[in-house]
Design an enzyme around this catalytic site. Structure first.
Site, PDB file in Angstrom:
ATOM      1  N   GLU A 287       0.823  -1.206   0.000  1.00  0.00           N
ATOM      2  CA  GLU A 287       0.000   0.000   0.000  1.00  0.00           C
ATOM      3  C   GLU A 287       0.863   1.264   0.000  1.00  0.00           C
ATOM      4  O   GLU A 287       0.553   2.237  -0.675  1.00  0.00           O
ATOM      5  CB  GLU A 287      -0.955   0.016   1.203  1.00  0.00           C
ATOM      6  CG  GLU A 287      -2.088  -0.984   1.090  1.00  0.00           C
ATOM      7  CD  GLU A 287      -2.992  -0.716  -0.118  1.00  0.00           C
ATOM      8  OE1 GLU A 287      -3.042   0.428  -0.600  1.00  0.00           O
ATOM      9  OE2 GLU A 287      -3.628  -1.667  -0.591  1.00  0.00           O
TER      10      GLU A 287
ATOM     11  N   LEU B 261      12.070   4.681  -6.780  1.00  0.00           N
ATOM     12  CA  LEU B 261      10.607   4.691  -6.589  1.00  0.00           C
ATOM     13  C   LEU B 261      10.087   6.102  -6.331  1.00  0.00           C
ATOM     14  O   LEU B 261       8.911   6.382  -6.534  1.00  0.00           O
ATOM     15  CB  LEU B 261      10.215   3.832  -5.381  1.00  0.00           C
ATOM     16  CG  LEU B 261       9.654   2.449  -5.592  1.00  0.00           C
ATOM     17  CD1 LEU B 261       9.123   1.890  -4.278  1.00  0.00           C
ATOM     18  CD2 LEU B 261       8.531   2.421  -6.616  1.00  0.00           C
TER      19      LEU B 261
ATOM     20  N   CYS C  16     -13.511   1.608 -14.891  1.00  0.00           N
ATOM     21  CA  CYS C  16     -14.049   2.971 -14.773  1.00  0.00           C
ATOM     22  C   CYS C  16     -12.906   3.983 -14.935  1.00  0.00           C
ATOM     23  O   CYS C  16     -12.550   4.709 -14.019  1.00  0.00           O
ATOM     24  CB  CYS C  16     -14.751   3.137 -13.423  1.00  0.00           C
ATOM     25  SG  CYS C  16     -15.795   4.604 -13.400  1.00  0.00           S
TER      26      CYS C  16
ATOM     27  N   CYS D 257     -17.905   1.603 -20.118  1.00  0.00           N
ATOM     28  CA  CYS D 257     -19.269   1.396 -19.609  1.00  0.00           C
ATOM     29  C   CYS D 257     -19.949   0.212 -20.321  1.00  0.00           C
ATOM     30  O   CYS D 257     -20.783  -0.478 -19.722  1.00  0.00           O
ATOM     31  CB  CYS D 257     -20.098   2.662 -19.775  1.00  0.00           C
ATOM     32  SG  CYS D 257     -19.330   4.076 -18.954  1.00  0.00           S
TER      33      CYS D 257
ATOM     34  N   CYS E  12     -25.407   2.449 -12.330  1.00  0.00           N
ATOM     35  CA  CYS E  12     -24.539   3.628 -12.263  1.00  0.00           C
ATOM     36  C   CYS E  12     -25.294   4.873 -12.743  1.00  0.00           C
ATOM     37  O   CYS E  12     -25.699   4.960 -13.897  1.00  0.00           O
ATOM     38  CB  CYS E  12     -23.300   3.379 -13.124  1.00  0.00           C
ATOM     39  SG  CYS E  12     -22.284   4.840 -13.336  1.00  0.00           S
TER      40      CYS E  12
HETATM   41  S1  SF4 Z   1     -20.931   2.341 -15.986  1.00  0.00           S
HETATM   42 FE1  SF4 Z   1     -20.407   3.801 -14.394  1.00  0.00          FE
HETATM   43  S2  SF4 Z   1     -19.087   2.632 -13.018  1.00  0.00           S
HETATM   44 FE2  SF4 Z   1     -19.210   1.485 -14.925  1.00  0.00          FE
HETATM   45  S3  SF4 Z   1     -17.437   2.214 -16.114  1.00  0.00           S
HETATM   46 FE3  SF4 Z   1     -19.186   3.465 -16.722  1.00  0.00          FE
HETATM   47  S4  SF4 Z   1     -19.067   5.255 -15.400  1.00  0.00           S
HETATM   48 FE4  SF4 Z   1     -17.777   3.691 -14.469  1.00  0.00          FE
END
Ligand code: SF4
Length: 369
Positions: free
Chosen positions: A52, A95, A207, A214, A223
């Site tokens: 992380e 890094l 996303c 999408c 969404c």
């Molecule tokens: S549908 Fe919504 S959550 Fe899925 S990739 Fe598109 S914008 Fe992102």
């Protein structure tokens, strides 16, 4: 504290049917698409924590070899705590954001001294460790211990903003409050760590910032940004300030086959790293500035030599043009004591010293002449 805006916004987003559908689809997608990353093969808090910290501001592909080398050199938290900071920084070299390495090392020593070497499970104790903020604490506690702790980082900020069609500024106090509330509201009761990793994965792999996928997104019908055609407007983008151009000089000072290094102290850029005398240039009379700055930094008088190279690089908001010069040691300045630790090294010894990226490029020039 949750603001009114946050409450109003989150109330329209995760009703229980929505949450159930979202978790189910995200989980099924993650089962099929999770990348096989080295840190996902281990769930011990030390490895999760290390990954992380390394992944902050750094790409996965860059982190992979560093993660492997680091764990080989310091396989346990106790081994890291026992290590010399010099060796930790040498392994971190390349890094960037070296403060992370120094804080990681300090935190390892605190865990050994105050928690008997066991990574704490108590959220306030984890957040008190150097370099561990709310996100990192949530990631470690959920992934390593399955604690029901939310996370919020660049990928999930984008994802949650779009899922809920949050049009405000995600970096504002209100935006942070809204998005942390959402991150908490969508968390399942069990397997929070796996769920958090799936959220980040969907944000980073599907996303995407400019062109989200999408058409293949498993939660497209849940969404709000997608349903309202707002993907390009959300999250709200802020204009980045233009980088500020500055000129600096670095000097390879030689004396009887050795070269001079200094160590940057606490509070300076690259604190803990070694470097060649380096300073900001303010006017055109470079050679005069060079003699005076080396004198102030090292307490030595030098005679400037040839110009070796011009390097350009970026550090935070600065675009730096670095003029690299050679110089010969003449004498001690007498009236100026160096405020810094300095060492004369053989060229072959430079390999053992942690340097910044440009410092390493300069070290290669030493070998040339
Ligand atoms: S549908 Fe919504 S959550 Fe899925 S990739 Fe598109 S914008 Fe992102």
């Amino acid at each position: 504290m949750t603001t009114t805006a946050a409450r109003e916004h989150s109330s329209g987003f995760p009703d229980s049917a929505w949450r159930r559908a979202f978790r189910r689809r995200l989980g099924a997608w993650y089962d099929r698409h999770a990348r096989d990353l080295p840190w996902r093969r281990r769930r011990d808090p030390y490895a999760v924590w290390l990954s992380e910290i390394m992944l902050q501001q750094t790409q996965v592909a860059t982190v992979k070899p560093y993660f492997a080398r680091f764990l080989q050199a310091f396989p346990t938290l106790e081994a890291l705590a026992r290590a010399d900071e010099h060796d930790v920084l040498r392994l971190w070299e390349g890094l960037g954001y070296y403060r992370r390495a120094r804080q990681l090392h300090r935190a390892a020593r605190i865990i050994v001294a105050e928690h008997g070497g066991e990574f704490p499970r108590d959220p306030p104790a984890v957040r008190r460790l150097p370099g561990v903020g709310r996100y990192t604490a949530g990631a470690i506690l959920s992934i390593a211990f399955d604690a029901r702790e939310p996370i919020l980082e660049a990928n999930t900020v984008r994802l949650l903003s779009r899922l809920s069609a949050y049009r405000g500024d995600p970096a504002s106090a209100e935006g942070q409050s809204v998005l942390w509330s959402l991150a908490e509201a969508v968390l399942p009761r069990r397997e929070a760590g796996r769920f958090n990793q799936a959220l980040m994965e969907l944000g980073s792999e599907v996303c995407l910032g400019r062109a989200p996928h999408c058409g293949t997104c498993p939660v497209a019908s849940l969404c709000q940004a997608n349903l309202q055609g707002l993907q390009q407007e959300i999250p709200l983008k802020k204009a980045k300030p233009r980088p500020e151009a500055v000129r600096e000089a670095a000097v390879l000072v030689r004396r009887r086959g050795r070269v001079l290094l200094l160590r940057w102290p606490e509070g300076r850029r690259w604190a803990g790293l070694w470097d060649f005398p380096r300073f900001r240039l303010h006017n055109a009379a470079i050679r005069r500035e060079l003699v005076e700055n080396v004198r102030q930094l090292t307490g030595l008088i030098v005679s400037p030599g040839e110009h070796l190279k011009t390097l350009t690089h970026g550090v935070t908001r600065f675009r730096i043009t670095l003029e690299c010069y050679r110089a010969e040691y003449v004498s001690s300045a007498g009236d100026v004591q160096s405020p810094l630790e300095t060492r004369w090294l053989r060229p072959s010894e430079l390999d053992d010293y942690p340097l910044s990226s440009t410092g390493r490029r300069l070290a290669r020039l030493v070998g040339d002449g």
